[in-house]
Write a protein that holds these residues in place. Structure first.
Motif, mmCIF file in Angstrom:
data_model
loop_
_atom_site.group_PDB
_atom_site.id
_atom_site.type_symbol
_atom_site.label_atom_id
_atom_site.label_comp_id
_atom_site.label_asym_id
_atom_site.label_seq_id
_atom_site.Cartn_x
_atom_site.Cartn_y
_atom_site.Cartn_z
ATOM 1 N N GLU A 120 0.809 -1.220 0.000
ATOM 2 C CA GLU A 120 0.000 0.000 0.000
ATOM 3 C C GLU A 120 0.840 1.267 0.000
ATOM 4 O O GLU A 120 0.411 2.311 -0.524
ATOM 5 C CB GLU A 120 -0.928 0.007 1.218
ATOM 6 N N ASP A 121 2.031 1.206 0.586
ATOM 7 C CA ASP A 121 2.842 2.414 0.731
ATOM 8 C C ASP A 121 3.948 2.551 -0.307
ATOM 9 O O ASP A 121 4.761 3.477 -0.222
ATOM 10 C CB ASP A 121 3.466 2.441 2.132
ATOM 11 N N ASP A 122 3.991 1.669 -1.289
ATOM 12 C CA ASP A 122 5.026 1.781 -2.307
ATOM 13 C C ASP A 122 4.797 3.018 -3.178
ATOM 14 O O ASP A 122 3.647 3.409 -3.431
ATOM 15 C CB ASP A 122 5.052 0.527 -3.178
ATOM 16 N N PRO A 123 5.876 3.646 -3.654
ATOM 17 C CA PRO A 123 5.732 4.861 -4.463
ATOM 18 C C PRO A 123 4.948 4.589 -5.745
ATOM 19 O O PRO A 123 5.099 3.536 -6.370
ATOM 20 C CB PRO A 123 7.179 5.257 -4.776
ATOM 21 N N ILE A 124 4.111 5.535 -6.102
ATOM 22 C CA ILE A 124 3.351 5.413 -7.349
ATOM 23 C C ILE A 124 4.189 5.963 -8.495
ATOM 24 O O ILE A 124 4.984 6.887 -8.328
ATOM 25 C CB ILE A 124 1.991 6.139 -7.259
ATOM 26 N N ALA A 125 4.013 5.384 -9.673
ATOM 27 C CA ALA A 125 4.768 5.805 -10.864
ATOM 28 C C ALA A 125 3.985 5.384 -12.099
ATOM 29 O O ALA A 125 4.370 4.455 -12.814
ATOM 30 C CB ALA A 125 6.161 5.190 -10.865
ATOM 31 N N PRO A 126 2.857 6.034 -12.393
ATOM 32 C CA PRO A 126 1.983 5.602 -13.488
ATOM 33 C C PRO A 126 2.642 5.754 -14.858
ATOM 34 O O PRO A 126 3.457 6.652 -15.083
ATOM 35 C CB PRO A 126 0.767 6.509 -13.344
ATOM 36 N N LEU A 127 2.267 4.857 -15.760
ATOM 37 C CA LEU A 127 2.815 4.852 -17.122
ATOM 38 C C LEU A 127 1.877 5.499 -18.134
ATOM 39 O O LEU A 127 2.305 5.809 -19.248
ATOM 40 C CB LEU A 127 3.087 3.404 -17.560
ATOM 41 N N SER A 128 0.612 5.659 -17.780
ATOM 42 C CA SER A 128 -0.398 6.078 -18.757
ATOM 43 C C SER A 128 -1.185 7.270 -18.241
ATOM 44 O O SER A 128 -1.117 7.633 -17.061
ATOM 45 C CB SER A 128 -1.365 4.916 -19.023
ATOM 46 N N VAL A 129 -1.965 7.873 -19.127
ATOM 47 C CA VAL A 129 -2.845 8.976 -18.731
ATOM 48 C C VAL A 129 -3.859 8.487 -17.704
ATOM 49 O O VAL A 129 -4.099 9.137 -16.685
ATOM 50 C CB VAL A 129 -3.562 9.566 -19.956
ATOM 51 N N TYR A 130 -4.463 7.333 -17.974
ATOM 52 C CA TYR A 130 -5.424 6.773 -17.026
ATOM 53 C C TYR A 130 -4.765 6.571 -15.663
ATOM 54 O O TYR A 130 -5.299 6.972 -14.625
ATOM 55 C CB TYR A 130 -5.970 5.449 -17.548
ATOM 56 N N GLY A 131 -3.588 5.957 -15.632
ATOM 57 C CA GLY A 131 -2.891 5.725 -14.381
ATOM 58 C C GLY A 131 -2.553 7.012 -13.658
ATOM 59 O O GLY A 131 -2.679 7.104 -12.431
ATOM 60 N N ALA A 132 -2.121 8.025 -14.409
ATOM 61 C CA ALA A 132 -1.788 9.308 -13.789
ATOM 62 C C ALA A 132 -3.024 9.977 -13.204
ATOM 63 O O ALA A 132 -2.977 10.562 -12.113
ATOM 64 C CB ALA A 132 -1.131 10.219 -14.820
#
Length: 470
Positions: free
Chosen positions: A296-308
C-alpha cells in the motif's frame, strides 16, 4: 467520583455512547481541566468528531431537567461547574432502540453522545453550568427527535421526581417511546451505481442510495459542490473513467482527468466539509509494474494517462480524515469483460492470441464489495488497502486457459503473445500497461477480511455464465 490521572474512555450499553474520565488538576486556587484535547482523547478511543461549536447552559436551581433531545450531530457533554444526573436513550433505528444509560456527571466526567441518541440531564446542585461541544453549527431548521422525560418504557429513575423538578412546557409535551419515529442511520451513497462494481456495491449495501451519472456527475465539480450531503455518513465512489486506451486521446485525456482527478478532489473536499467517510477505488495502473509485488505504501509511478489521473485522485482522497482507499486490479463483474470474452471465444472454438507478459490477479466485484462492507462495518483503521484475489499470480494467457478448461474447450487453442506484438496490431492510441500488477494483501487480511482464491473465484464466476453461441 473517582479521579483519574489520564483520559480514560468507557463503553456503555448504548453503542457509541462513551463515558470519558477527565484528569482535573486542583490546588488552593481551584481546578483546571482539558475539556477537549484531540490528541489525548482520540488516542484513548474517543472519535475524532470535529467539533465546531461550544455552548453552555447555566441552571440556577437544583432540579432543572432538560431533554430528552436527539440532535442530528455528535456532541461531547460535560459539567463546567456543579453536578448533574445524566440520562441517555438510544432513539436510533435498530436493535438497541430504547436502551437507556444513566450516570452522574461532575467536572471529572464527560460523555460522548453520537447522533440519534437522546440526551437529557437533571441538575443536582444549584448554579450548575452544563457544556455542549458539537460538530455541526446549531440551526433553527435542524430536525430533532424528542422523547418524553416521563416515558414509562424508558423509566428513567430521576433523583428529583419530575413533579418537583423544573421542566419546560415544551419538554413536558414530547412523545412517548411508542410514538417516536426512530432516527434512521446516516445515508450511504453509491456513486457510479450503474457500473459493474457499482451494481455489486448496491447489492452488498442494502438501503444505500444508488446514483448514476445523472444523479451526480463526478466530472462536474460544481455539481459535487452543490450536492446536498445532509445526513450522509458514507459515500462509496465507484464512478470513474476507465477507458484506458481512449484516455490517450485529447478528448479522453480531459475526460479521464475530469472524473478521476478533479472529480475525486471535489469529492474529497465535500468529505472534509461534511465529515462523511469516503470509500474510493484505486488501480494497479498507478504503479509502473517493475516490482514483483506492491504494498500500500510503495511509491506510485503511473505509465499512462489513465494511471496518472487515478494517482492524482488517490492523493486527493488520502487527505480525507475518514477514508478508505481500496486499490485493486483486473476487475471482473457482471457484463462484458476479459473473462466473458474468453468464455465466448471458447464456446465458439476460436483460437485467440493472448498476452503472456502481463502478470497479476483478478478481482471479482462481489468480493471487492464484500471487502468494502467489511472495512465499513468493522471499524478498520482508515487508509489504503489492497484488495484482489489471492493465489498464484497469473498472466492473461494463464487465465484464458483456465476459462477454456472450464468451458470444456481445448486450452491448447490459446496462443501466447507479448504486449509489444499485441499492441503493434492495434489501431489508435494504446496506453502502456504495468507488466506486473501483483498487490500485497497482508493489510486487508490483518483487518480480518478473508480474501478469496483466484482460481476458485474464477470457477464460481464461470459457473454463473450461460453458454455463448454464434
Amino acid at each position: 467520583m473517582s479521579v483519574t490521572a489520564e483520559v480514560r474512555v468507557r463503553h456503555t450499553p448504548i453503542p457509541g455512547l462513551l463515558s470519558v474520565d477527565l484528569p482535573v488538576h486542583a490546588d488552593a486556587r481551584g481546578w483546571f481541566k482539558e475539556n477537549w484535547q484531540r490528541a489525548k482523547m482520540t488516542a484513548a478511543g474517543l472519535p475524532d468528531f470535529g467539533p465546531v461549536q461550544q455552548s453552555a447552559a447555566h441552571n440556577g436551581r437544583a432540579g432543572v431537567t432538560r431533554g430528552i433531545h436527539a440532535e442530528p450531530w455528535d456532541k461531547l457533554v460535560s459539567v463546567v461547574a456543579g453536578k448533574v444526573f445524566g440520562a441517555w436513550v438510544d432513539l436510533r433505528e435498530g436493535p438497541t432502540f430504547g436502551t437507556v444509560h444513566t450516570q452522574e456527571l461532575d467536572e471529572h466526567v464527560a460523555v460522548f453522545v453520537p447522533r440519534g441518541v437522546g440526551n437529557s440531564y437533571q441538575t443536582l446542585v444549584q448554579d450548575t453550568v452544563y457544556s455542549y461541544l458539537v460538530n455541526e453549527h446549531w440551526s433553527p431548521d435542524s430536525a430533532y427527535t424528542m422523547l418524553n422525560l416521563a416515558d414509562g418504557t424508558a423509566a428513567i429513575p430521576w433523583p428529583i421526581p419530575l413533579e418537583q423538578a423544573q421542566v419546560s412546557d415544551k419538554d413536558k409535551n414530547h412523545p412517548t417511546l411508542a410514538d417516536v419515529t426512530p432516527v434512521p442511520p446516516p445515508r450511504t451513497l453509491v456513486l457510479g451505481a450503474g457500473g459493474q462494481l457499482g451494481r455489486a456495491l448496491v447489492d452488498a449495501l442494502p438501503g444505500a442510495e444508488a446514483l448514476d451519472r445523472d444523479g451526480l456527475d463526478l466530472a462536474d465539480p460544481a455539481a459535487v459542490a452543490g450536492f446536498d450531503f445532509t445526513g450522509v455518513g458514507t459515500v462509496v465512489n465507484a464512478a470513474a473513467y476507465t477507458a484506458v486506451d481512449a484516455a490517450e486521446t485529447p478528448e479522453g485525456r480531459r475526460a479521464a482527468w475530469a472524473a478521476n482527478a478533479t472529480g475525486a478532489a471535489a469529492l474529497a473536499r465535500a468529505a472534509v466539509k461534511h465529515r462523511f467517510t469516503l470509500v474510493h477505488y484505486s488501480s494497479d495502473y498507478v504503479f509502473d509494474g517493475t516490482q514483483e509485488v506492491y504494498g500500500e505504501d510503495d511509491p506510485i509511478a503511473p505509465l499512462s494517462v489513465y494511471g496518472a489521473s487515478k494517482a492524482a485522485g488517490d492523493l486527493a482522497v488520502s487527505v480525507v480524515p475518514r477514508h478508505y482507499l481500496v486499490r485493486t486490479s483486473w476487475v471482473v463483474g457482471k457484463g462484458k469483460n476479459f473473462v466473458t470474452t474468453m468464455a465466448g471465444l471458447a464456446d465458439r472454438g476460436v483460437s485467440p492470441s493472448v498476452v503472456a507478459d502481463q502478470v497479476g490477479r483478478l478481482t471479482f466485484t462481489d468480493d471487492l464489495a464484500r471487502a468494502t462492507v467489511h472495512l465499513l462495518t468493522t471499524g478498520a483503521p482508515y487508509g489504503t488497502y489492497n484488495v484482489t484475489s489471492t493465489g498464484n499470480a497469473s498472466s492473461w494467457a494463464d487465465i484464458a486457459r483456465q476459462v477454456y478448461e472450464a468451458r470444456d474447450a481445448d486450452p491448447a487453442l490459446i496462443t501466447e503473445t507479448i504486449t509489444a506484438e499485441y499492441l503493434a496490431d492495434q489501431d489508435g492510441p494504446i496506453a502502456r500497461r504495468p507488466a506486473r500488477s501483483v498487490l500485497r494483501l497482508g493489510k486487508i487480511e490483518a483487518a480480518g477480511h478473508e480474501v478469496v482464491d483466484q482460481r476458485n473465484a474464477l470457477t464460481k464466476y464461470l459457473e454463473g455464465l450461460e453458454p455463448f453461441g454464434w
